[in-house]
Design a protein around this motif. Structure first.
Motif, PDB file in Angstrom:
ATOM      1  N   SER A 176      -1.041   3.720   1.196  1.00  0.00           N
ATOM      2  CA  SER A 176      -0.421   4.282   2.949  1.00  0.00           C
ATOM      3  C   SER A 176      -2.004   2.984   3.581  1.00  0.00           C
ATOM      4  O   SER A 176      -1.200   2.762   4.731  1.00  0.00           O
ATOM      5  CB  SER A 176      -1.406   5.516   2.958  1.00  0.00           C
ATOM      6  OG  SER A 176      -2.547   6.139   3.040  1.00  0.00           O
ATOM      7  N   LEU A 177      -2.539   2.582   3.040  1.00  0.00           N
ATOM      8  CA  LEU A 177      -3.663   1.430   3.475  1.00  0.00           C
ATOM      9  C   LEU A 177      -2.637   0.331   3.751  1.00  0.00           C
ATOM     10  O   LEU A 177      -2.724  -0.726   4.397  1.00  0.00           O
ATOM     11  CB  LEU A 177      -5.038   1.661   3.120  1.00  0.00           C
ATOM     12  CG  LEU A 177      -6.052   2.496   3.233  1.00  0.00           C
ATOM     13  CD1 LEU A 177      -7.067   2.078   2.296  1.00  0.00           C
ATOM     14  CD2 LEU A 177      -6.130   2.539   4.529  1.00  0.00           C
ATOM     15  N   LEU A 178      -2.032  -0.225   2.420  1.00  0.00           N
ATOM     16  CA  LEU A 178      -1.037  -1.190   2.090  1.00  0.00           C
ATOM     17  C   LEU A 178      -0.430  -1.248   3.448  1.00  0.00           C
ATOM     18  O   LEU A 178      -0.402  -2.146   4.220  1.00  0.00           O
ATOM     19  CB  LEU A 178      -1.060  -1.622   1.087  1.00  0.00           C
ATOM     20  CG  LEU A 178      -1.897  -1.608  -0.035  1.00  0.00           C
ATOM     21  CD1 LEU A 178      -1.581  -1.809  -1.404  1.00  0.00           C
ATOM     22  CD2 LEU A 178      -2.641  -3.131   0.693  1.00  0.00           C
ATOM     23  N   ASN A 179       0.069  -0.310   3.213  1.00  0.00           N
ATOM     24  CA  ASN A 179       1.639   0.273   4.437  1.00  0.00           C
ATOM     25  C   ASN A 179       1.594  -0.279   5.380  1.00  0.00           C
ATOM     26  O   ASN A 179       2.406  -0.508   6.847  1.00  0.00           O
ATOM     27  CB  ASN A 179       2.071   0.834   4.345  1.00  0.00           C
ATOM     28  CG  ASN A 179       4.094   1.222   4.425  1.00  0.00           C
ATOM     29  OD1 ASN A 179       4.564   0.185   3.803  1.00  0.00           O
ATOM     30  ND2 ASN A 179       4.180   2.270   4.813  1.00  0.00           N
ATOM     31  N   MET A 180      -0.383  -0.101   6.033  1.00  0.00           N
ATOM     32  CA  MET A 180      -0.670  -0.107   7.412  1.00  0.00           C
ATOM     33  C   MET A 180      -0.289  -2.100   7.633  1.00  0.00           C
ATOM     34  O   MET A 180       0.196  -2.551   9.177  1.00  0.00           O
ATOM     35  CB  MET A 180      -1.697  -0.307   7.197  1.00  0.00           C
ATOM     36  CG  MET A 180      -1.760   1.783   7.998  1.00  0.00           C
ATOM     37  SD  MET A 180      -3.291   2.007   7.832  1.00  0.00           S
ATOM     38  CE  MET A 180      -4.096   1.708   9.299  1.00  0.00           C
ATOM     39  N   PHE A 181      -0.173  -2.854   7.043  1.00  0.00           N
ATOM     40  CA  PHE A 181       0.014  -4.349   7.371  1.00  0.00           C
ATOM     41  C   PHE A 181       1.815  -4.551   6.530  1.00  0.00           C
ATOM     42  O   PHE A 181       2.112  -6.026   7.280  1.00  0.00           O
ATOM     43  CB  PHE A 181      -1.129  -4.502   6.415  1.00  0.00           C
ATOM     44  CG  PHE A 181      -2.069  -4.433   6.334  1.00  0.00           C
ATOM     45  CD1 PHE A 181      -2.888  -4.747   7.627  1.00  0.00           C
ATOM     46  CD2 PHE A 181      -3.230  -3.636   5.731  1.00  0.00           C
ATOM     47  CE1 PHE A 181      -4.231  -4.163   8.017  1.00  0.00           C
ATOM     48  CE2 PHE A 181      -4.580  -3.577   5.745  1.00  0.00           C
ATOM     49  CZ  PHE A 181      -5.187  -3.710   6.810  1.00  0.00           C
ATOM     50  N   PHE A 182       1.695  -3.714   5.598  1.00  0.00           N
ATOM     51  CA  PHE A 182       3.021  -4.603   5.252  1.00  0.00           C
ATOM     52  C   PHE A 182       4.396  -3.957   5.915  1.00  0.00           C
ATOM     53  O   PHE A 182       5.440  -4.390   5.919  1.00  0.00           O
ATOM     54  CB  PHE A 182       3.393  -3.649   3.797  1.00  0.00           C
ATOM     55  CG  PHE A 182       2.418  -5.258   2.983  1.00  0.00           C
ATOM     56  CD1 PHE A 182       2.608  -6.348   2.695  1.00  0.00           C
ATOM     57  CD2 PHE A 182       1.262  -4.710   2.236  1.00  0.00           C
ATOM     58  CE1 PHE A 182       1.472  -6.972   2.015  1.00  0.00           C
ATOM     59  CE2 PHE A 182       0.362  -5.566   1.349  1.00  0.00           C
ATOM     60  CZ  PHE A 182       0.917  -6.826   1.309  1.00  0.00           C
ATOM     61  N   ARG A 183       4.251  -2.645   6.608  1.00  0.00           N
ATOM     62  CA  ARG A 183       5.584  -1.986   7.423  1.00  0.00           C
ATOM     63  C   ARG A 183       6.532  -1.778   6.357  1.00  0.00           C
ATOM     64  O   ARG A 183       7.455  -2.203   6.831  1.00  0.00           O
ATOM     65  CB  ARG A 183       5.518  -2.427   8.160  1.00  0.00           C
ATOM     66  CG  ARG A 183       4.212  -2.818   9.346  1.00  0.00           C
ATOM     67  CD  ARG A 183       3.751  -1.028  10.036  1.00  0.00           C
ATOM     68  NE  ARG A 183       2.763  -1.500  10.825  1.00  0.00           N
ATOM     69  CZ  ARG A 183       2.436  -0.991  11.513  1.00  0.00           C
ATOM     70  NH1 ARG A 183       2.825   1.079  10.845  1.00  0.00           N
ATOM     71  NH2 ARG A 183       0.665  -0.402  12.316  1.00  0.00           N
ATOM     72  N   SER A 184       6.506  -1.290   4.955  1.00  0.00           N
ATOM     73  CA  SER A 184       7.790  -1.019   4.362  1.00  0.00           C
ATOM     74  C   SER A 184       8.138  -0.236   3.770  1.00  0.00           C
ATOM     75  O   SER A 184       7.767   0.850   3.614  1.00  0.00           O
ATOM     76  CB  SER A 184       7.297  -1.344   2.726  1.00  0.00           C
ATOM     77  OG  SER A 184       8.230  -1.375   2.044  1.00  0.00           O
ATOM     78  N   SER A 185       9.337  -0.187   4.757  1.00  0.00           N
ATOM     79  CA  SER A 185      10.409   1.744   4.465  1.00  0.00           C
ATOM     80  C   SER A 185      10.419   2.412   3.212  1.00  0.00           C
ATOM     81  O   SER A 185      10.001   3.753   3.137  1.00  0.00           O
ATOM     82  CB  SER A 185      11.292   1.390   5.470  1.00  0.00           C
ATOM     83  OG  SER A 185      12.201   0.356   4.037  1.00  0.00           O
ATOM     84  N   ALA A 186      10.286   1.386   2.078  1.00  0.00           N
ATOM     85  CA  ALA A 186      10.884   1.369   0.714  1.00  0.00           C
ATOM     86  C   ALA A 186       9.020   1.799   1.091  1.00  0.00           C
ATOM     87  O   ALA A 186       9.067   3.234  -0.286  1.00  0.00           O
ATOM     88  CB  ALA A 186      11.142   0.398  -0.286  1.00  0.00           C
ATOM     89  N   MET A 187       7.885   1.823   1.194  1.00  0.00           N
ATOM     90  CA  MET A 187       7.112   2.367   0.333  1.00  0.00           C
ATOM     91  C   MET A 187       6.909   3.556   0.685  1.00  0.00           C
ATOM     92  O   MET A 187       6.170   4.671   0.379  1.00  0.00           O
ATOM     93  CB  MET A 187       6.229   1.755   0.556  1.00  0.00           C
ATOM     94  CG  MET A 187       4.694   1.552   0.034  1.00  0.00           C
ATOM     95  SD  MET A 187       3.415   0.470   0.515  1.00  0.00           S
ATOM     96  CE  MET A 187       4.226  -1.106  -0.692  1.00  0.00           C
TER      97      MET A 187
END
Length: 262
Positions: A176-187
């Motif tokens: 969730s922390l990484l997805n704050m930067f990558f904005r991956s819908s799959a993640m």
């Protein structure tokens, strides 16, 4: 003369467990399947208190959500006040606060949790007014099934899930922390559906852990109910998000089909 059949047909003891008595009207094979004889009578009474307190927490969260809908309270205020009450609860445990004080403190916390998800519930109601009801009923069914599964299983059979769940929860936290930067819908989908499976497993683990703690003499039904509330609350939020996403996707597909072609 000793008659084995007389031993089998002897009447049950008067102090029959309270959980097993619920199923006294069902057929014998089903009654044997739904037997709670492996749980002591003292622990069954503790579980009654735990689930009663859990219902109180759920009611407080529901009232908090309704209050937010009516007065349009900022959700971050509920989050901040909830953290304050949580720290008060933790401090009360160390200072030896009474069970009633701890219970009402956590009622305040769950009330604030209801306020914090008010905007989410309001957003889903714009998509379909019945979505929160569907999410709540689905959560109740899912939570009830996994709780019953844990209660009917052998003691300590699924305690190994604790280590697995903690590891997966840590992975999801970093994702969730990484997805704050990558904005991956799959993640995000992995976190959403994986979280649903994770907290379903937590219901089984926490239920069996509560049974073991009660068997060892722990009577802290307030903390045990709070653990189950966090599981149920996490399930509700994820189910509501999944239903809202599916509804939004269905509406978009319907608009595309209705769009005139030239």
């Amino acid at each position: 003369v000793f008659n084995p059949s007389s031993q089998k047909s002897s009447s049950p003891p008067q102090n029959m467990s309270s959980f097993s008595s619920i199923f006294s009207s069902v057929p014998q094979p089903t009654k044997a399947l739904l037997s709670f004889e492996h749980i002591s009578s003292k622990t069954q009474q503790h579980l009654k208190k735990t689930y009663t307190t859990l219902l109180l927490f759920a009611l407080a969260a529901t009232v908090g959500c309704l209050v937010q809908q009516y007065f349009h309270i900022q959700s971050f205020l509920g989050t901040v006040l909830g953290f304050v009450l949580l720290f008060v609860f933790i401090g009360g445990k160390f200072s030896g606060a009474s069970s009633e004080t701890q219970m009402w403190t956590l009622c305040g916390f769950t009330f604030c949790q209801g306020i914090s998800i008010g905007p989410l519930v309001e957003m889903t109601m714009h998509l379909d007014p019945m979505l929160p009801f569907y999410a709540l009923s689905s959560t109740a069914i899912l939570f009830g099934c996994f709780s019953l599964f844990a209660l009917l299983s052998k003691r300590r059979e699924y305690l190994y899930l604790g280590g697995i769940c903690s590891s997966v929860l840590g992975i999801f936290f970093w994702m969730s922390l990484l997805n704050m930067f990558f904005r991956s819908s799959a993640m995000a989908m992995v976190e959403l559906y994986g979280g649903l499976l994770l907290f379903s497993a937590y219901v089984v683990y926490d239920t069996q852990m509560i049974i073991e703690k009660a068997e060892l003499g722990s009577g802290d039904h307030v903390s045990h109910a709070f653990e189950l509330f966090l599981d149920a609350f996490s399930l509700f939020v994820r189910i509501l998000l999944i239903l809202a996403r599916n509804k939004q996707k269905k509406d978009e597909e319907g608009k595309k089909k209705r769009r005139p072609r030239y």
